[in-house]
Scaffold this motif. Structure first.
Motif, PDB file in Angstrom:
ATOM      1  N   MET A  56       0.845  -1.186   0.000  1.00  0.00           N
ATOM      2  CA  MET A  56       0.000   0.000   0.000  1.00  0.00           C
ATOM      3  C   MET A  56       0.886   1.245   0.000  1.00  0.00           C
ATOM      4  O   MET A  56       1.849   1.345   0.766  1.00  0.00           O
ATOM      5  N   GLN A 107       5.064   5.137   2.036  1.00  0.00           N
ATOM      6  CA  GLN A 107       4.454   3.912   2.535  1.00  0.00           C
ATOM      7  C   GLN A 107       3.932   4.138   3.954  1.00  0.00           C
ATOM      8  O   GLN A 107       4.651   4.675   4.807  1.00  0.00           O
ATOM      9  N   PRO A 108       2.698   3.743   4.228  1.00  0.00           N
ATOM     10  CA  PRO A 108       2.066   4.040   5.517  1.00  0.00           C
ATOM     11  C   PRO A 108       2.416   3.014   6.593  1.00  0.00           C
ATOM     12  O   PRO A 108       2.986   1.957   6.330  1.00  0.00           O
ATOM     13  N   TYR A 109       2.045   3.365   7.818  1.00  0.00           N
ATOM     14  CA  TYR A 109       2.067   2.424   8.921  1.00  0.00           C
ATOM     15  C   TYR A 109       0.736   1.678   8.934  1.00  0.00           C
ATOM     16  O   TYR A 109      -0.260   2.154   8.388  1.00  0.00           O
ATOM     17  N   VAL A 110       0.719   0.541   9.553  1.00  0.00           N
ATOM     18  CA  VAL A 110      -0.518  -0.238   9.663  1.00  0.00           C
ATOM     19  C   VAL A 110      -0.825  -0.480  11.137  1.00  0.00           C
ATOM     20  O   VAL A 110       0.044  -0.918  11.900  1.00  0.00           O
ATOM     21  N   TYR A 115      -4.469   2.043   7.508  1.00  0.00           N
ATOM     22  CA  TYR A 115      -3.210   2.549   6.983  1.00  0.00           C
ATOM     23  C   TYR A 115      -3.139   4.042   7.275  1.00  0.00           C
ATOM     24  O   TYR A 115      -4.094   4.775   7.006  1.00  0.00           O
TER      25      TYR A 115
END
Length: 293
Positions: A56, A107-110, A115
């Motif tokens: 993602m 890019q994101p954190y989850v 996200y």
């Protein structure tokens, strides 16, 4: 469900800092968020989440327009975002909304199935009331005191401008190097066009759309970091299926890992797929010719 928060604060007399937070549950796009900078510029930000190479990624884009009270003024902005490795200077702001400009991917954190990420964007808006000192010096031929020389010819410049942009030039000109004594530096392999583009960047702050590879090599050689970053970003953004592999080879041959990384981050999946198809077609063609020999 998407939640976006924008925190706007003054970060000095002319720069405004936006802390832009994004939260997504899956692939989607946010509605634009609009805010004003110093009653000069109105900026829109939007973001989208998309799955690229099984990961993602969040993209952030901006568009700008003059504020209603500044329609008759000549307004420019600088936009910088270290988180997205994006930097663009001297952007002309139109009366109506400009085209959306993608700043890059992150890019994101989850967490708990969501996200999310946050980026900081610094926008500097300013009115161009008159010709700048450097732009006047750009056309000056009376007080130039140094030359950038190639086999095709030379480009006149001012020592002070060279020293201001590059510590390498500064050391060269403040010590008894032969270049300082002769009043010129011979730049092997460069063309007059590339040297003129270098001068345009130093005096006018502009970066060309073509000829970026030799300009990038000069920027790295003489440690002109801002120009290097601009060239890398433009090369990565403008990569096509036909140029992708040659650009990677250029990065490897000249030991420019920053360019390879920028291409990994910025290059769209469609461009990568197109490059693979072209490469496969070329290899198949070569095999076919060999089989008929």
């Amino acid at each position: 469900m998407t939640a976006v928060n924008v925190i706007y604060r003054r970060d000095g007399p002319s720069a405004s800092k936006i802390v832009y937070s994004m939260t997504f549950t899956g692939e989607s796009e946010t509605d634009p968020i609009i805010y004003t900078i110093d009653n000069l510029v109105v900026v829109k930000l939007k973001s989208s989440a998309k799955l690229l190479r099984n990961k993602m990624n969040f993209s952030v884009s901006f568009s700008s327009s003059k504020h209603d009270s500044a329609k008759e003024k000549n307004i420019k902005i600088n936009v910088n975002c270290l988180d997205l490795k994006y930097s663009e200077l001297n952007i002309e702001v139109p009366n109506d909304w400009s085209k959306w400009q993608e700043m890059g991917l992150t890019q994101p954190y989850v967490r708990n199935g969501l996200y999310y990420t946050t980026v900081s964007i610094v926008v500097t808006a300013y009115e161009c009331k008159k010709e700048t000192v450097l732009s006047k010096l750009y056309t000056d031929s009376v007080f130039t005191d140094f030359h950038l020389v190639t086999s095709e010819g030379s480009v006149p410049v001012h020592k002070a401008c060279l020293a201001a942009h590059s510590d390498v030039f500064k050391a060269m000109l403040t010590n008894e190097w032969k270049e300082a004594i002769n009043g010129e530096i011979r730049m092997k392999g460069a063309t007059v066009k590339t040297l003129q583009q270098l001068k345009e960047y130093m005096y006018l702050g502009t970066v060309p759309e073509d000829g970026l590879r030799p300009l990038l090599l000069i920027a790295r050689c003489y440690l002109i970091e801002d120009l290097e970053k601009h060239c890398i970003r433009k090369l990565a953004e403008n990569a096509t299926g036909e140029t992708l592999f040659s650009l990677l080879e250029f990065a490897c041959d000249n030991n420019i890992p920053e360019l390879s990384y920028a291409m990994l981050v910025i290059t769209q999946e469609a461009v990568v797929n197109e490059a693979k198809d072209i490469k496969t077609a070329v290899l198949n063609s070569q095999k076919s010719k060999q089989s008929h020999q």
